[in-house]
Design a protein around this motif. Sequence first.
Motif, PDB file in Angstrom:
ATOM      1  N   TYR A  15      63.530 116.001  89.938  1.00 51.06           N
ATOM      2  CA  TYR A  15      63.911 114.789  89.218  1.00 51.06           C
ATOM      3  C   TYR A  15      62.864 113.696  89.436  1.00 51.06           C
ATOM      4  CZ  TYR A  15      66.333 110.402  88.300  1.00 51.06           C
ATOM      5  OH  TYR A  15      66.652 109.145  87.851  1.00 51.06           O
ATOM      6  N   LEU A  16      62.397 113.549  90.674  1.00 48.54           N
ATOM      7  CA  LEU A  16      61.385 112.543  90.973  1.00 48.54           C
ATOM      8  C   LEU A  16      60.084 112.843  90.242  1.00 48.54           C
ATOM      9  CD1 LEU A  16      60.465 110.100  92.662  1.00 48.54           C
ATOM     10  CD2 LEU A  16      59.862 111.686  94.492  1.00 48.54           C
ATOM     11  N   GLU A  17      59.744 114.120  90.178  1.00 53.67           N
ATOM     12  CA  GLU A  17      58.509 114.530  89.503  1.00 53.67           C
ATOM     13  C   GLU A  17      58.562 114.166  88.018  1.00 53.67           C
ATOM     14  OE1 GLU A  17      57.694 118.590  90.288  1.00 53.67           O
ATOM     15  OE2 GLU A  17      55.946 118.644  88.980  1.00 53.67           O
ATOM     16  N   ASN A  18      59.707 114.407  87.385  1.00 48.49           N
ATOM     17  CA  ASN A  18      59.848 114.042  85.978  1.00 48.49           C
ATOM     18  C   ASN A  18      59.785 112.533  85.788  1.00 48.49           C
ATOM     19  OD1 ASN A  18      60.135 116.724  85.264  1.00 48.49           O
ATOM     20  ND2 ASN A  18      62.367 116.688  85.486  1.00 48.49           N
ATOM     21  N   HIS A  19      60.350 111.803  86.751  1.00 47.64           N
ATOM     22  CA  HIS A  19      60.342 110.344  86.663  1.00 47.64           C
ATOM     23  C   HIS A  19      58.931 109.784  86.760  1.00 47.64           C
ATOM     24  CE1 HIS A  19      61.905 106.285  87.063  1.00 47.64           C
ATOM     25  NE2 HIS A  19      61.184 106.123  88.165  1.00 47.64           N
ATOM     26  N   LEU A  20      58.066 110.497  87.497  1.00 49.38           N
ATOM     27  CA  LEU A  20      56.707 110.004  87.716  1.00 49.38           C
ATOM     28  C   LEU A  20      55.750 110.369  86.588  1.00 49.38           C
ATOM     29  CD1 LEU A  20      56.323 110.799  91.527  1.00 49.38           C
ATOM     30  CD2 LEU A  20      56.553 108.555  90.473  1.00 49.38           C
ATOM     31  N   THR A  21      56.238 111.040  85.547  1.00 50.92           N
ATOM     32  CA  THR A  21      55.346 111.433  84.453  1.00 50.92           C
ATOM     33  C   THR A  21      54.723 110.229  83.761  1.00 50.92           C
ATOM     34  OG1 THR A  21      57.293 111.549  83.023  1.00 50.92           O
ATOM     35  CG2 THR A  21      56.484 113.609  83.935  1.00 50.92           C
ATOM     36  N   TYR A  37      43.710 101.307  95.861  1.00 51.22           N
ATOM     37  CA  TYR A  37      44.576 102.404  96.326  1.00 51.22           C
ATOM     38  C   TYR A  37      46.024 102.151  95.915  1.00 51.22           C
ATOM     39  CZ  TYR A  37      41.462 105.255  99.215  1.00 51.22           C
ATOM     40  OH  TYR A  37      40.499 106.123  99.649  1.00 51.22           O
ATOM     41  N   ARG A  38      46.478 100.930  96.153  1.00 50.94           N
ATOM     42  CA  ARG A  38      47.904 100.627  95.964  1.00 50.94           C
ATOM     43  C   ARG A  38      48.327 100.653  94.496  1.00 50.94           C
ATOM     44  NH1 ARG A  38      50.896  94.960  97.763  1.00 50.94           N
ATOM     45  NH2 ARG A  38      52.969  95.492  96.961  1.00 50.94           N
ATOM     46  N   HIS A  39      47.514 100.065  93.607  1.00 50.23           N
ATOM     47  CA  HIS A  39      47.953  99.887  92.225  1.00 50.23           C
ATOM     48  C   HIS A  39      47.412 100.941  91.268  1.00 50.23           C
ATOM     49  CE1 HIS A  39      49.818  96.087  93.209  1.00 50.23           C
ATOM     50  NE2 HIS A  39      48.687  95.650  93.751  1.00 50.23           N
ATOM     51  N   ILE A  40      46.342 101.635  91.624  1.00 55.92           N
ATOM     52  CA  ILE A  40      45.726 102.546  90.653  1.00 55.92           C
ATOM     53  C   ILE A  40      45.687 103.994  91.168  1.00 55.92           C
ATOM     54  CG2 ILE A  40      43.578 103.083  89.422  1.00 55.92           C
ATOM     55  CD1 ILE A  40      43.037 100.107  89.262  1.00 55.92           C
ATOM     56  N   ILE A  41      45.150 104.195  92.352  1.00 51.98           N
ATOM     57  CA  ILE A  41      44.902 105.565  92.813  1.00 51.98           C
ATOM     58  C   ILE A  41      46.177 106.268  93.282  1.00 51.98           C
ATOM     59  CG2 ILE A  41      43.592 106.983  94.415  1.00 51.98           C
ATOM     60  CD1 ILE A  41      41.950 105.584  92.224  1.00 51.98           C
ATOM     61  N   LEU A  42      46.886 105.651  94.226  1.00 50.69           N
ATOM     62  CA  LEU A  42      48.043 106.338  94.812  1.00 50.69           C
ATOM     63  C   LEU A  42      49.168 106.612  93.806  1.00 50.69           C
ATOM     64  CD1 LEU A  42      48.281 104.759  98.390  1.00 50.69           C
ATOM     65  CD2 LEU A  42      47.452 107.018  97.725  1.00 50.69           C
ATOM     66  N   PRO A  43      49.508 105.674  92.877  1.00 46.61           N
ATOM     67  CA  PRO A  43      50.555 106.023  91.900  1.00 46.61           C
ATOM     68  C   PRO A  43      50.203 107.241  91.057  1.00 46.61           C
ATOM     69  CG  PRO A  43      50.206 103.660  91.940  1.00 46.61           C
ATOM     70  CD  PRO A  43      49.123 104.257  92.766  1.00 46.61           C
ATOM     71  N   GLN A  44      48.913 107.393  90.699  1.00 54.88           N
ATOM     72  CA  GLN A  44      48.520 108.562  89.905  1.00 54.88           C
ATOM     73  C   GLN A  44      48.478 109.825  90.761  1.00 54.88           C
ATOM     74  OE1 GLN A  44      45.299 107.852  86.888  1.00 54.88           O
ATOM     75  NE2 GLN A  44      45.027 105.959  88.045  1.00 54.88           N
ATOM     76  N   ALA A  45      48.001 109.652  91.986  1.00 54.49           N
ATOM     77  CA  ALA A  45      47.894 110.822  92.867  1.00 54.49           C
ATOM     78  C   ALA A  45      49.264 111.329  93.293  1.00 54.49           C
ATOM     79  CB  ALA A  45      47.070 110.460  94.102  1.00 54.49           C
ATOM     80  N   LEU A  46      50.246 110.438  93.312  1.00 50.59           N
ATOM     81  CA  LEU A  46      51.574 110.816  93.814  1.00 50.59           C
ATOM     82  C   LEU A  46      52.171 111.967  93.018  1.00 50.59           C
ATOM     83  CD1 LEU A  46      53.855 110.253  95.781  1.00 50.59           C
ATOM     84  CD2 LEU A  46      54.745 108.541  94.180  1.00 50.59           C
ATOM     85  N   ARG A  47      51.995 111.944  91.700  1.00 50.55           N
ATOM     86  CA  ARG A  47      52.578 113.013  90.891  1.00 50.55           C
ATOM     87  C   ARG A  47      51.926 114.356  91.188  1.00 50.55           C
ATOM     88  NH1 ARG A  47      52.407 115.737  86.137  1.00 50.55           N
ATOM     89  NH2 ARG A  47      54.457 116.140  85.240  1.00 50.55           N
ATOM     90  N   GLN A  48      50.621 114.340  91.437  1.00 51.73           N
ATOM     91  CA  GLN A  48      49.945 115.595  91.756  1.00 51.73           C
ATOM     92  C   GLN A  48      50.301 116.073  93.168  1.00 51.73           C
ATOM     93  OE1 GLN A  48      45.822 115.819  90.559  1.00 51.73           O
ATOM     94  NE2 GLN A  48      45.995 113.916  89.434  1.00 51.73           N
ATOM     95  N   MET A  49      50.624 115.120  94.038  1.00 54.87           N
ATOM     96  CA  MET A  49      50.942 115.498  95.414  1.00 54.87           C
ATOM     97  C   MET A  49      52.380 115.971  95.570  1.00 54.87           C
ATOM     98  SD  MET A  49      49.091 112.555  97.692  1.00 54.87           S
ATOM     99  CE  MET A  49      49.782 111.153  96.862  1.00 54.87           C
ATOM    100  N   THR A  50      53.254 115.592  94.618  1.00 56.33           N
ATOM    101  CA  THR A  50      54.684 115.838  94.791  1.00 56.33           C
ATOM    102  C   THR A  50      55.043 117.317  94.982  1.00 56.33           C
ATOM    103  OG1 THR A  50      55.234 113.844  93.553  1.00 56.33           O
ATOM    104  CG2 THR A  50      56.963 115.494  93.779  1.00 56.33           C
ATOM    105  N   PRO A  51      54.551 118.255  94.124  1.00 57.57           N
ATOM    106  CA  PRO A  51      54.948 119.666  94.330  1.00 57.57           C
ATOM    107  C   PRO A  51      54.550 120.219  95.701  1.00 57.57           C
ATOM    108  CG  PRO A  51      54.065 119.353  92.132  1.00 57.57           C
ATOM    109  CD  PRO A  51      53.798 118.078  92.866  1.00 57.57           C
ATOM    110  N   PRO A  52      53.285 120.061  96.144  1.00 54.92           N
ATOM    111  CA  PRO A  52      52.964 120.603  97.481  1.00 54.92           C
ATOM    112  C   PRO A  52      53.675 119.866  98.607  1.00 54.92           C
ATOM    113  CG  PRO A  52      51.067 119.454  96.556  1.00 54.92           C
ATOM    114  CD  PRO A  52      52.062 119.565  95.469  1.00 54.92           C
ATOM    115  N   LEU A  53      53.914 118.558  98.430  1.00 54.26           N
ATOM    116  CA  LEU A  53      54.655 117.839  99.472  1.00 54.26           C
ATOM    117  C   LEU A  53      56.105 118.304  99.536  1.00 54.26           C
ATOM    118  CD1 LEU A  53      53.326 114.163  99.182  1.00 54.26           C
ATOM    119  CD2 LEU A  53      52.944 115.787 101.042  1.00 54.26           C
ATOM    120  N   THR A  54      56.634 118.728  98.370  1.00 52.78           N
ATOM    121  CA  THR A  54      57.991 119.282  98.369  1.00 52.78           C
ATOM    122  C   THR A  54      58.053 120.546  99.210  1.00 52.78           C
ATOM    123  OG1 THR A  54      58.308 118.459  96.135  1.00 52.78           O
ATOM    124  CG2 THR A  54      59.847 120.124  96.910  1.00 52.78           C
TER     125      THR A  54
END
Length: 257
Positions: free
Chosen positions: A247-253, A171-188
């Motif tokens: 800005y955060l979303e672009n950084h997470l690309t 979760y910590r090193h593989i799943i959540l970092p990738q999921a974070l970018r997809q979650m960012t717009p709805p969490l915004t």
Amino acid sequence: MADLLQAAAFVLVLIGLGAVLLHGASGLGYNWQWNRVTRYLLIRDAAGWQFGPLLKGLGLTLEITLASLGLSLLIGLCTALMRLSASPMARGIARVYLELIRNTPLLIQIFVLYFVFAPILDLGRFSSAVIALSLFEGSYASEIIRAGILAIPVGQWEAAASLGLPRKQTYRHIILPQALRQMTPPLTSQGISLVKDSALVSTIAIYDLTMQGQQIIAETFLTFEIWFTVAAIYLAVTMLLSILVKYLENHLTKYQH
């Protein structure tokens, strides 16, 4: 050329909206007194420039929003992991929490927490407001986080398993970092809703931006000027939040798979 036409159309729409607003305002017969509004934003006294009641209320609104945002993300993450766990009890608890919170009005939750639970748990107004907002927004955030985790391809889980990573590190090193970018717009969007929902804490006498506005209107009868100013402040805060998250979303690309 097409861009210029679209820009011109956009300007014309804005001019039209402005004309409609001015026409409606002139028809009210209301005595506008915008010159009296600045004293409620900034005050100059012997000590220099000071924040007025509205900006002091904004500061409290931001405190409540930031505290609630952090706690709601933590609640959302825990609830999402409980719903994805193999434990029937954890899934059941998470399900009951979601159905109970999402299907009842936030205003009633604030009242129940403040008038029923706060005296038992010795909670103040600020703590009651933060917990109520966090529980409410956390229920929506949990579904966003769960959807983001489920969107990660199965191959990523299989790759982590082939490397011998335990579930926590997966979760910590593989799943959540990738999921974070997809979650960012709805969490915004959820964060923006949180800023606006925080106005409800004024119902338990917390002097946030909305409560300060109500207090000023009761003393001065500057109804439209103050409410328009309060709305403009909320709009500025939410737009700033959208820009920061973009800005955060672009950084997470770089984590995009």
